[in-house]
Scaffold this motif. Structure first.
Motif, PDB file in Angstrom:
ATOM      1  N   LYS A 117       0.830  -1.203   0.000  1.00  0.00           N
ATOM      2  CA  LYS A 117       0.000   0.000   0.000  1.00  0.00           C
ATOM      3  C   LYS A 117       0.865   1.254   0.000  1.00  0.00           C
ATOM      4  O   LYS A 117       0.496   2.272  -0.580  1.00  0.00           O
ATOM      5  CB  LYS A 117      -0.923  -0.013   1.218  1.00  0.00           C
ATOM      6  CG  LYS A 117      -1.937  -1.139   1.227  1.00  0.00           C
ATOM      7  CD  LYS A 117      -2.924  -1.022   0.082  1.00  0.00           C
ATOM      8  CE  LYS A 117      -4.001  -2.107   0.165  1.00  0.00           C
ATOM      9  NZ  LYS A 117      -4.965  -2.022  -0.961  1.00  0.00           N
ATOM     10  N   GLU A 118       2.013   1.157   0.665  1.00  0.00           N
ATOM     11  CA  GLU A 118       2.943   2.283   0.700  1.00  0.00           C
ATOM     12  C   GLU A 118       4.114   1.973  -0.211  1.00  0.00           C
ATOM     13  O   GLU A 118       4.853   1.027   0.008  1.00  0.00           O
ATOM     14  CB  GLU A 118       3.437   2.532   2.125  1.00  0.00           C
ATOM     15  CG  GLU A 118       4.392   3.708   2.244  1.00  0.00           C
ATOM     16  CD  GLU A 118       4.941   3.890   3.639  1.00  0.00           C
ATOM     17  OE1 GLU A 118       5.806   4.767   3.828  1.00  0.00           O
ATOM     18  OE2 GLU A 118       4.526   3.127   4.535  1.00  0.00           O
ATOM     19  N   LEU A 119       4.284   2.768  -1.262  1.00  0.00           N
ATOM     20  CA  LEU A 119       5.353   2.553  -2.228  1.00  0.00           C
ATOM     21  C   LEU A 119       6.069   3.881  -2.470  1.00  0.00           C
ATOM     22  O   LEU A 119       5.646   4.702  -3.289  1.00  0.00           O
ATOM     23  CB  LEU A 119       4.788   2.007  -3.541  1.00  0.00           C
ATOM     24  CG  LEU A 119       5.804   1.569  -4.595  1.00  0.00           C
ATOM     25  CD1 LEU A 119       6.655   0.419  -4.083  1.00  0.00           C
ATOM     26  CD2 LEU A 119       5.084   1.166  -5.884  1.00  0.00           C
ATOM     27  N   PRO A 120       7.157   4.119  -1.745  1.00  0.00           N
ATOM     28  CA  PRO A 120       7.879   5.388  -1.900  1.00  0.00           C
ATOM     29  C   PRO A 120       8.398   5.569  -3.324  1.00  0.00           C
ATOM     30  O   PRO A 120       8.704   4.601  -4.025  1.00  0.00           O
ATOM     31  CB  PRO A 120       9.049   5.248  -0.917  1.00  0.00           C
ATOM     32  CG  PRO A 120       8.647   4.163   0.023  1.00  0.00           C
ATOM     33  CD  PRO A 120       7.784   3.239  -0.761  1.00  0.00           C
ATOM     34  N   THR A 121       8.521   6.806  -3.724  1.00  0.00           N
ATOM     35  CA  THR A 121       9.037   7.109  -5.059  1.00  0.00           C
ATOM     36  C   THR A 121      10.422   6.495  -5.262  1.00  0.00           C
ATOM     37  O   THR A 121      10.742   5.999  -6.350  1.00  0.00           O
ATOM     38  CB  THR A 121       9.108   8.634  -5.263  1.00  0.00           C
ATOM     39  OG1 THR A 121       7.801   9.193  -5.083  1.00  0.00           O
ATOM     40  CG2 THR A 121       9.619   8.973  -6.659  1.00  0.00           C
ATOM     41  N   ALA A 122      11.227   6.528  -4.206  1.00  0.00           N
ATOM     42  CA  ALA A 122      12.586   5.981  -4.298  1.00  0.00           C
ATOM     43  C   ALA A 122      12.597   4.475  -4.537  1.00  0.00           C
ATOM     44  O   ALA A 122      13.615   3.915  -4.951  1.00  0.00           O
ATOM     45  CB  ALA A 122      13.366   6.304  -3.025  1.00  0.00           C
ATOM     46  N   HIS A 123      11.457   3.807  -4.259  1.00  0.00           N
ATOM     47  CA  HIS A 123      11.388   2.357  -4.439  1.00  0.00           C
ATOM     48  C   HIS A 123      10.653   1.968  -5.726  1.00  0.00           C
ATOM     49  O   HIS A 123      10.432   0.778  -5.971  1.00  0.00           O
ATOM     50  CB  HIS A 123      10.673   1.718  -3.248  1.00  0.00           C
ATOM     51  CG  HIS A 123      11.463   1.756  -1.989  1.00  0.00           C
ATOM     52  ND1 HIS A 123      11.145   0.992  -0.886  1.00  0.00           N
ATOM     53  CD2 HIS A 123      12.568   2.459  -1.637  1.00  0.00           C
ATOM     54  CE1 HIS A 123      12.001   1.238   0.083  1.00  0.00           C
ATOM     55  NE2 HIS A 123      12.876   2.128  -0.356  1.00  0.00           N
ATOM     56  N   ALA A 124      10.270   2.952  -6.503  1.00  0.00           N
ATOM     57  CA  ALA A 124       9.432   2.678  -7.678  1.00  0.00           C
ATOM     58  C   ALA A 124      10.100   1.731  -8.662  1.00  0.00           C
ATOM     59  O   ALA A 124       9.420   0.955  -9.354  1.00  0.00           O
ATOM     60  CB  ALA A 124       9.065   3.985  -8.369  1.00  0.00           C
ATOM     61  N   ASN A 125      11.418   1.763  -8.745  1.00  0.00           N
ATOM     62  CA  ASN A 125      12.131   0.920  -9.710  1.00  0.00           C
ATOM     63  C   ASN A 125      12.623  -0.389  -9.120  1.00  0.00           C
ATOM     64  O   ASN A 125      13.247  -1.190  -9.816  1.00  0.00           O
ATOM     65  CB  ASN A 125      13.321   1.693 -10.293  1.00  0.00           C
ATOM     66  CG  ASN A 125      12.883   2.862 -11.145  1.00  0.00           C
ATOM     67  OD1 ASN A 125      11.870   2.786 -11.836  1.00  0.00           O
ATOM     68  ND2 ASN A 125      13.628   3.961 -11.084  1.00  0.00           N
ATOM     69  N   ARG A 126      12.339  -0.606  -7.846  1.00  0.00           N
ATOM     70  CA  ARG A 126      12.815  -1.830  -7.200  1.00  0.00           C
ATOM     71  C   ARG A 126      11.785  -2.954  -7.332  1.00  0.00           C
ATOM     72  O   ARG A 126      10.582  -2.708  -7.389  1.00  0.00           O
ATOM     73  CB  ARG A 126      13.086  -1.582  -5.714  1.00  0.00           C
ATOM     74  CG  ARG A 126      14.202  -0.595  -5.448  1.00  0.00           C
ATOM     75  CD  ARG A 126      14.464  -0.461  -3.961  1.00  0.00           C
ATOM     76  NE  ARG A 126      15.524   0.504  -3.684  1.00  0.00           N
ATOM     77  CZ  ARG A 126      15.996   0.767  -2.479  1.00  0.00           C
ATOM     78  NH1 ARG A 126      15.505   0.129  -1.426  1.00  0.00           N
ATOM     79  NH2 ARG A 126      16.950   1.658  -2.316  1.00  0.00           N
ATOM     80  N   VAL A 127      12.274  -4.174  -7.364  1.00  0.00           N
ATOM     81  CA  VAL A 127      11.376  -5.321  -7.401  1.00  0.00           C
ATOM     82  C   VAL A 127      12.049  -6.507  -6.721  1.00  0.00           C
ATOM     83  O   VAL A 127      13.265  -6.696  -6.817  1.00  0.00           O
ATOM     84  CB  VAL A 127      10.985  -5.679  -8.860  1.00  0.00           C
ATOM     85  CG1 VAL A 127      12.202  -6.138  -9.654  1.00  0.00           C
ATOM     86  CG2 VAL A 127       9.899  -6.746  -8.888  1.00  0.00           C
ATOM     87  N   LEU A 128      11.242  -7.274  -6.012  1.00  0.00           N
ATOM     88  CA  LEU A 128      11.706  -8.523  -5.406  1.00  0.00           C
ATOM     89  C   LEU A 128      11.063  -9.696  -6.136  1.00  0.00           C
ATOM     90  O   LEU A 128       9.903  -9.623  -6.552  1.00  0.00           O
ATOM     91  CB  LEU A 128      11.333  -8.581  -3.926  1.00  0.00           C
ATOM     92  CG  LEU A 128      12.041  -7.594  -3.000  1.00  0.00           C
ATOM     93  CD1 LEU A 128      11.433  -7.640  -1.604  1.00  0.00           C
ATOM     94  CD2 LEU A 128      13.533  -7.908  -2.939  1.00  0.00           C
ATOM     95  N   ILE A 129      11.809 -10.769  -6.286  1.00  0.00           N
ATOM     96  CA  ILE A 129      11.292 -12.010  -6.869  1.00  0.00           C
ATOM     97  C   ILE A 129      11.335 -13.077  -5.799  1.00  0.00           C
ATOM     98  O   ILE A 129      12.400 -13.387  -5.254  1.00  0.00           O
ATOM     99  CB  ILE A 129      12.124 -12.436  -8.098  1.00  0.00           C
ATOM    100  CG1 ILE A 129      12.032 -11.383  -9.203  1.00  0.00           C
ATOM    101  CG2 ILE A 129      11.652 -13.798  -8.610  1.00  0.00           C
ATOM    102  CD1 ILE A 129      12.933 -11.667 -10.396  1.00  0.00           C
ATOM    103  N   ASN A 130      10.174 -13.627  -5.467  1.00  0.00           N
ATOM    104  CA  ASN A 130      10.084 -14.695  -4.466  1.00  0.00           C
ATOM    105  C   ASN A 130       9.946 -16.050  -5.146  1.00  0.00           C
ATOM    106  O   ASN A 130       9.157 -16.220  -6.077  1.00  0.00           O
ATOM    107  CB  ASN A 130       8.886 -14.470  -3.545  1.00  0.00           C
ATOM    108  CG  ASN A 130       8.581 -15.701  -2.701  1.00  0.00           C
ATOM    109  OD1 ASN A 130       7.591 -16.392  -2.936  1.00  0.00           O
ATOM    110  ND2 ASN A 130       9.436 -16.007  -1.760  1.00  0.00           N
ATOM    111  N   LEU A 131      10.725 -17.005  -4.656  1.00  0.00           N
ATOM    112  CA  LEU A 131      10.635 -18.398  -5.090  1.00  0.00           C
ATOM    113  C   LEU A 131      10.160 -19.194  -3.876  1.00  0.00           C
ATOM    114  O   LEU A 131      10.901 -19.396  -2.931  1.00  0.00           O
ATOM    115  CB  LEU A 131      11.993 -18.876  -5.597  1.00  0.00           C
ATOM    116  CG  LEU A 131      12.613 -17.989  -6.691  1.00  0.00           C
ATOM    117  CD1 LEU A 131      14.018 -18.477  -7.044  1.00  0.00           C
ATOM    118  CD2 LEU A 131      11.728 -17.953  -7.931  1.00  0.00           C
ATOM    119  N   HIS A 132       8.913 -19.611  -3.898  1.00  0.00           N
ATOM    120  CA  HIS A 132       8.257 -20.138  -2.705  1.00  0.00           C
ATOM    121  C   HIS A 132       8.765 -21.523  -2.296  1.00  0.00           C
ATOM    122  O   HIS A 132       9.348 -22.268  -3.091  1.00  0.00           O
ATOM    123  CB  HIS A 132       6.737 -20.201  -2.909  1.00  0.00           C
ATOM    124  CG  HIS A 132       6.312 -21.177  -3.984  1.00  0.00           C
ATOM    125  ND1 HIS A 132       6.335 -22.543  -3.812  1.00  0.00           N
ATOM    126  CD2 HIS A 132       5.848 -20.971  -5.250  1.00  0.00           C
ATOM    127  CE1 HIS A 132       5.896 -23.139  -4.896  1.00  0.00           C
ATOM    128  NE2 HIS A 132       5.605 -22.216  -5.794  1.00  0.00           N
TER     129      HIS A 132
END
Length: 352
Positions: A117-132
């Motif tokens: 719900k909270e996505l700072p502008t500084a994090h807009a280009n970041r992404v995590l990939i989860n392998l369950h």
């Protein structure tokens, strides 16, 4: 008197292999025993109280008695049961950590897209990939592993629903994970991407990192290997002591690893299947997490040491007394602590 929740650990020899059996007891044995056979196998008894150093919630969880009889469950029943549990636990985590969860497809691979719900502008280009996690044959973590880390790190997270064994043995899951990462690289810098997983997903995370190096693809900005291993050819010491619930419940006699439904016919010392046999130099900063009653404690610690020997930036956190992948339990304060450690690690290393 035996403290509430204490477990008597019995280990002996059966058909040439060591066996550890956990059972509840109402009386303390007169003494612990230890016999070491000529081949080094230990026959021991140990009384293991629930430590007061863990939360009250953890103490209660550790005090639960589980039947020692082996439970034979069909793969169909396992998947159905795991799906029901994952959906319920996922909802519990979403109440704690509000996120948006959407079904999607990336590079032809089904995924869950988790947006905080909270996505700072500084994090807009970041992404995590989860392998369950889920033993490579079911999904026991695409929500419970992803939702809290996405929310706490304030980072979009892609939970990869990779193909499962036995229908799709190695390297099917690996290929799916690589395909998703390749697609992410079209719109993101490698330094802005983190890959992490628990149990089977932790193992797969290490495999992905080695395969990327083989393919001459850029490594991600950080890795998270949470209760895994990197050696399919050898079992760790902790697998002879603990089951999925730590000291509680059924534990099979340790046997050498074989070509199981995930490994298929692949050489167990193949450097991708078993990264401990690979050149691990140049790996991204990596966080390892395990616990002292985790059946993969040894595997996690051994792979961490291999990263360290290769000169990599590798951090290890070991929690007290808790069993395998305890951070899937939303009721434990230690789960919050573990998830915060994961989130803080990615916050520190992504985008550098």
């Amino acid at each position: 008197m035996l403290r509430c929740g204490a477990v008597v650990l019995l280990a002996g020899m059966v058909s040439g292999g060591a066996i550890a059996v956990a059972q509840t007891s109402s009386a303390t044995p007169a003494a612990d025993t230890s016999v070491i056979l000529t081949d080094g196998t230990a026959q021991v008894t140990r009384v293991v109280p629930v430590p007061g150093t863990v939360s009250v919630e953890a103490q209660r969880s550790l005090a639960k008695a589980w039947p020692d009889d082996p439970t034979v469950q069909s793969l169909e029943d396992r998947r159905k049961g795991t799906d029901v549990w994952q959906a319920g636990a996922g909802k519990a985590f979403e109440k704690l950590y509000p996120v948006q969860v959407e079904a999607a497809t990336v590079a032809g691979v089904p995924v869950r897209m988790i947006t905080p719900k909270e996505l700072p502008t500084a994090h807009a280009n970041r992404v995590l990939i989860n392998l369950h996690g889920g033993g490579f044959n079911s999904d026991s973590g695409s929500l419970t592993e992803s939702v809290p880390v996405a929310a706490l790190s304030r980072t979009r997270t892609i939970a990869v629903l990779y193909r499962l064994a036995p229908e799709h043995p190695f390297p099917a899951a690996l290929d799916d994970a690589i395909a998703v990462y390749r697609e992410v690289l079209k719109t993101h810098k490698p330094a802005d991407v983190g890959i992490f997983g628990t149990s089977a997903g932790a193992i797969l995370t290490g495999e992905v990192a080695v395969r990327l190096k083989q393919l001459h693809l850029p490594e991600p900005g950080a890795l998270g290997i949470f209760s895994g291993f990197g050696d399919w050819a050898n079992r760790g010491d902790s697998e002879a002591l603990f089951g999925l619930r730590g000291l509680a419940g059924h534990l099979d006699v340790p046997k050498p690893r074989t070509h199981d439904e995930y490994a298929g016919t692949t050489d167990l010392k193949d450097p991708v299947l078993s990264p401990i046999y690979a050149d691990l130099s140049g790996m991204p900063p990596t966080l390892f997490i395990t616990s002292t009653r985790d059946l993969l404690l040894s595997g996690t610690a051994t792979l961490h040491r291999a990263f360290r020997r290769a000169g990599d930036d590798a951090e290890l956190i070991v929690f007290e007394a808790l069993p395998h992948a305890f951070w899937n339990d939303p009721t434990l304060p230690e789960t919050r602590e573990a998830d915060e450690a994961m989130a803080q690690f990615f916050e520190k290393h992504l985008g550098r």
